[in-house]
Design a protein around this motif. Structure first.
Motif: not given
Lengths: 332, 332
Positions: A119-141
């Motif tokens: 149940g632990t949550l990790i929350l961030s206002e921003k990700q500098t290297m957000g990940k999608g599947r298969i190592g893809r980038k996820w924009e997280s401004p």
């Protein structure tokens, strides 16, 4: 660049009662005396807390004799904003809250190996290297979306892990629909609106051959993104772009967490059929002609169902059926 | 108690050339001048190194004018003992070497999430919380066995991960057989001698639904264990107890690593059939009446084969066949 700024890591039981009291009495004046008596905190400590909250962006009026009044919360996903909701049972019993992080999933994996609980949550206002599947980038401004990961320790075998992706997809679709968005689930892990990606889910597991150590579910929801990169603008959207107005991220987050707990409890109680039913009602993949690009081959046919374990069932043109566990689906 | 004492963490390319030179010239006198010239190190640096090695237990004679002579190595699995073998290609290109650790697998998981490369080894002289399958304890007394974990980054789908357990089992059986032990593999992950456990393998993976992030293979080989706990003495054995003499752990370790690289390369080249063939030749499960205690049910029947993915195939009394991915096997 991977800058990591942790704002706080805290158990729900150590939540800040002063902020909670103000949040619950938003718009009303609460005297220092009342706070001090009800919460068993000194007046000086209260004053220090209030100053801290102001620094975070909380608008708090202090009027002599009347006391403190919370006028406005900043647009941040501060843990107390989640903890003020009393329905949540296990999600967020511990929260790591970041101003900025490389990837919430990467951090969650480290924390999970270090023994952080279910149940632990990790929350961030921003990700500098957000990940999608298969190592893809996820924009997280910054401050524009919900970028979170959950540490789960389900009593499932590794092959059942995809069920959790379905739970998360249903929860995500339900939560955004509450905000008037007519979205749909594209198998296995995308939430779409008019064909554009509104949210995504990345499930990762750590397991022995027959036993899950833990599951990390990463969720990205584009809430108030106003502009995507050139690369993404034709394929991504946000609640803001759909509704043409800013949406309260805190509400979307809490709605998502509640929906997730609800459907996860179905999974735990052996009522996964109910999750499948919801998934099917919300999905836009079944019944469609699809092309699936897998690691080693491409398959075309009609996606006619998903099975108990969340695999997509494809009837090919020659009439044979294939069971697909993963791959990129394009709807034809 | 989980005490952690790291001796060193180092890349092979930074190995200590002075120690390596002495190891390769064991029993011979090597002058300080020779060392200094060949290795491009100052005489003072050499002297400092030599003192360091002596502290680790290396017996090094220093005779004026003759130089240094390595007489005896201590019974430790110091990284240079592995690096002196020039055949190893990727295993041990980075080594974390501990005097004591909780569990090499737990440490490996953290290091893997932090990005340590394919082939990284975690070696410890002792584990205080050594792990077997399903959270069981693995006794790992100081300097008595080989307690190691390997970080691997194979290009396999998660369902293929059990293949790596088979590779490790074959390597483990081959390496101990080189020391004259007529051991056998019990499906899926035990090395037995006359029915007693000589070594065990614990494979853990981190994965997305369709992609392995990394695999941790933990290996425990009871080499010079003289006495097991009351709990284990009827079911465990060691090379020492079988041969009635101490066995060189370094040799067993290097033999294992070489065998592992050999059979792992088969897996990489698409020649997994060769691994299966070896596994079948070394196993003591196929052809036997077995009872398998799984998470939810018990199955009895004849284990008549394993399939391409390492699953055990059981023919039950009613003639039907079950494919078993995991569970506790008892041979009847």
């Amino acid at each position: 660049m991977e800058e990591e700024i942790l704002i706080k890591a805290q158990d729900k039981k150590n939540k800040n009662e002063v902020l909670l009291y103000l949040l619950k009495n938003r718009g009303k004046y609460v005297s220092g005396e009342e706070l001090s008596e009800k919460l068993n905190v000194t007046r000086t400590a209260i004053w220090k807390h209030i100053n801290g909250f102001k620094k975070l962006g909380y608008e708090i009026d202090s009027v002599p004799r009347l006391g403190y009044c919370l006028k406005n919360s900043p647009d941040i996903l501060y843990p107390e904003e989640i903890w003020k909701d009393e329905e949540l049972k296990f999600l967020g019993n511990k929260i790591y809250y970041y101003e900025s992080i490389g990837s919430t999933n990467e951090k969650a994996k480290i924390l999970a190996v270090n023994g952080e609980p279910h149940g632990t949550l990790i929350l961030s206002e921003k990700q500098t290297m957000g990940k999608g599947r298969i190592g893809r980038k996820w924009e997280s401004p910054k401050n524009e979306g919900i970028w979170l990961s959950m540490i789960l320790r389900p009593n499932l075998s590794p092959e059942e892990a995809p069920k959790i992706t379905l739970v998360a997809a249903v929860a995500c679709a339900k939560a955004t629909r509450k905000h008037g968005i007519n979205c749909a689930i594209k198998w296995p892990n995308d939430i779409l609106y008019e064909g554009k990606k509104l949210a995504g889910i990345l499930t990762e597991i750590s397991a022995e051959i027959d036993r899950i150590n833990h599951v990390i579910v990463g969720v990205g929801i584009n809430v108030n993104t106003k502009k995507f990169s050139v690369e993404l603008e034709s394929i991504a959207t946000s609640l803001y772009l759909i509704k043409k107005e800013p949406v309260d991220r805190k509400k979307v987050l809490i709605d998502f967490l509640k929906e997730f707990e609800y459907f996860y409890s179905k999974l735990e109680k052996g009522e996964f059929q109910d999750v499948l039913k919801e998934w099917k009602a919300l999905n836009c993949t079944i019944g469609r002609n699809v092309k699936i690009i897998g690691k080693t081959k491409e398959i075309e046919g009609i996606a006619f169902d998903i099975d108990e374990l969340g695999a997509l069932l494809i009837r090919k043109n020659d009439g044979s059926v294939e069971r697909i566990l993963s791959g990129d689906v394009s709807l034809r």
